[in-house]
Write a protein that holds these residues in place. Structure first.
Motif, PDB file in Angstrom:
ATOM      1  N   ILE A 144      15.096 -17.695 -39.851  1.00 20.54           N
ATOM      2  CA  ILE A 144      15.845 -16.520 -39.412  1.00 20.54           C
ATOM      3  C   ILE A 144      16.560 -16.854 -38.116  1.00 20.54           C
ATOM      4  O   ILE A 144      15.960 -17.382 -37.182  1.00 20.54           O
ATOM      5  N   THR A 145      17.835 -16.538 -38.058  1.00 21.10           N
ATOM      6  CA  THR A 145      18.609 -16.774 -36.849  1.00 21.10           C
ATOM      7  C   THR A 145      18.749 -15.468 -36.078  1.00 21.10           C
ATOM      8  O   THR A 145      19.210 -14.469 -36.637  1.00 21.10           O
ATOM      9  N   VAL A 146      18.304 -15.480 -34.850  1.00 17.90           N
ATOM     10  CA  VAL A 146      18.439 -14.320 -33.967  1.00 17.90           C
ATOM     11  C   VAL A 146      18.966 -14.795 -32.625  1.00 17.90           C
ATOM     12  O   VAL A 146      18.884 -15.973 -32.297  1.00 17.90           O
ATOM     13  N   SER A 147      19.508 -13.869 -31.848  1.00 16.05           N
ATOM     14  CA  SER A 147      19.943 -14.235 -30.502  1.00 16.05           C
ATOM     15  C   SER A 147      18.708 -14.486 -29.639  1.00 16.05           C
ATOM     16  O   SER A 147      17.594 -14.100 -29.989  1.00 16.05           O
ATOM     17  N   ALA A 148      18.930 -15.119 -28.523  1.00 16.66           N
ATOM     18  CA  ALA A 148      17.829 -15.489 -27.634  1.00 16.66           C
ATOM     19  C   ALA A 148      17.012 -14.272 -27.230  1.00 16.66           C
ATOM     20  O   ALA A 148      17.554 -13.221 -26.891  1.00 16.66           O
ATOM     21  N   ASP A 149      15.698 -14.427 -27.282  1.00 12.54           N
ATOM     22  CA  ASP A 149      14.775 -13.375 -26.898  1.00 12.54           C
ATOM     23  C   ASP A 149      13.460 -14.049 -26.530  1.00 12.54           C
ATOM     24  O   ASP A 149      12.762 -14.559 -27.402  1.00 12.54           O
ATOM     25  N   GLN A 150      13.176 -14.080 -25.236  1.00 15.40           N
ATOM     26  CA  GLN A 150      11.977 -14.756 -24.762  1.00 15.40           C
ATOM     27  C   GLN A 150      11.216 -13.846 -23.803  1.00 15.40           C
ATOM     28  O   GLN A 150      11.825 -13.035 -23.107  1.00 15.40           O
ATOM     29  N   ILE A 151       9.912 -14.019 -23.797  1.00 19.67           N
ATOM     30  CA  ILE A 151       9.064 -13.260 -22.872  1.00 19.67           C
ATOM     31  C   ILE A 151       8.180 -14.242 -22.131  1.00 19.67           C
ATOM     32  O   ILE A 151       7.541 -15.103 -22.747  1.00 19.67           O
ATOM     33  N   GLY A 207      10.929 -15.939 -28.938  1.00 20.51           N
ATOM     34  CA  GLY A 207      11.202 -15.239 -30.185  1.00 20.51           C
ATOM     35  C   GLY A 207      12.240 -15.917 -31.046  1.00 20.51           C
ATOM     36  O   GLY A 207      12.121 -15.941 -32.276  1.00 20.51           O
ATOM     37  N   GLN A 208      13.254 -16.468 -30.420  1.00 15.69           N
ATOM     38  CA  GLN A 208      14.312 -17.146 -31.166  1.00 15.69           C
ATOM     39  C   GLN A 208      13.743 -18.367 -31.896  1.00 15.69           C
ATOM     40  O   GLN A 208      14.003 -18.571 -33.083  1.00 15.69           O
ATOM     41  N   ALA A 209      12.948 -19.157 -31.186  1.00 13.30           N
ATOM     42  CA  ALA A 209      12.362 -20.347 -31.803  1.00 13.30           C
ATOM     43  C   ALA A 209      11.370 -19.960 -32.897  1.00 13.30           C
ATOM     44  O   ALA A 209      11.320 -20.604 -33.954  1.00 13.30           O
ATOM     45  N   ALA A 237      19.529 -12.339 -24.889  1.00 12.41           N
ATOM     46  CA  ALA A 237      20.980 -12.504 -24.931  1.00 12.41           C
ATOM     47  C   ALA A 237      21.633 -11.230 -25.430  1.00 12.41           C
ATOM     48  O   ALA A 237      21.138 -10.583 -26.352  1.00 12.41           O
ATOM     49  N   THR A 238      22.735 -10.888 -24.798  1.00 16.07           N
ATOM     50  CA  THR A 238      23.604  -9.827 -25.302  1.00 16.07           C
ATOM     51  C   THR A 238      24.889 -10.504 -25.765  1.00 16.07           C
ATOM     52  O   THR A 238      25.009 -11.732 -25.703  1.00 16.07           O
ATOM     53  N   ALA A 239      25.852  -9.727 -26.170  1.00 15.96           N
ATOM     54  CA  ALA A 239      27.121 -10.293 -26.627  1.00 15.96           C
ATOM     55  C   ALA A 239      27.814 -11.102 -25.540  1.00 15.96           C
ATOM     56  O   ALA A 239      28.540 -12.048 -25.824  1.00 15.96           O
ATOM     57  N   SER A 240      27.555 -10.747 -24.260  1.00 16.09           N
ATOM     58  CA  SER A 240      28.306 -11.403 -23.196  1.00 16.09           C
ATOM     59  C   SER A 240      27.474 -12.216 -22.203  1.00 16.09           C
ATOM     60  O   SER A 240      28.006 -13.130 -21.586  1.00 16.09           O
ATOM     61  N   HIS A 241      26.192 -11.899 -22.037  1.00 19.87           N
ATOM     62  CA  HIS A 241      25.403 -12.560 -20.987  1.00 19.87           C
ATOM     63  C   HIS A 241      23.933 -12.657 -21.359  1.00 19.87           C
ATOM     64  O   HIS A 241      23.472 -11.996 -22.285  1.00 19.87           O
TER      65      HIS A 241
END
Length: 130
Positions: free
Chosen positions: A43-50, A34-36, A81-85
């Motif tokens: 659009i910049t988003v935090s990491a999100d992959q399935i 999703g991030q790529a 990705a969350t704010a910490s991990h």
């Protein structure tokens, strides 16, 4: 739901899981980054992959047991990705198929559970206490 944090970034987490998927062996049906994909649109988003994971012999058995259950395959592992991990989440095979009330699907889920546990165990050295 299985959910835990790891000390790796999302890409490294996905790579470890993809190695484990191949080793079990299961098939990586799709890797949705999703991030790529968002970055391609600026659009910049935090990491999100399935990671969508399954195997044809299991798919045929699912279809034979209850054609409606085809909507629930392949099974998915979510990395985000969350704010910490980096988080890893997956619905247990038994939970995915339970609402059909079908003993054949229950049997398939029972066979899939240890396979997916083995895949997720590849991240054991990187798991963080929760």
């Amino acid at each position: 739901m299985i959910q835990f944090s790891v000390s790796l970034d999302a890409d490294a987490t996905a790579a470890k899981l993809i190695e484990a998927i191949s080793a079990v062996p299961m098939g990586l049906v799709a890797h949705i980054n999703g991030q790529a994909n968002a970055a391609k649109r600026g659009i910049t988003v935090s990491a999100d992959q399935i990671l969508e994971v399954f195997r044809p012999d299991f798919a045929v058995r699912v279809w034979q047991a209850d054609k409606r259950a085809g909507i629930d395959i392949p099974l998915r592992i979510h990395i985000y990705a969350t704010a910490s991990h980096t988080q890893v989440a997956m619905r247990r095979p038994g939970d995915v198929f339970a609402h059909y009330g079908n003993t054949q699907l229950d049997t398939i889920a029972a066979e899939l559970a240890p396979i997916f546990n083995t895949i997720l165990a590849a991240l054991a050295p990187y798991r963080l206490e929760q």
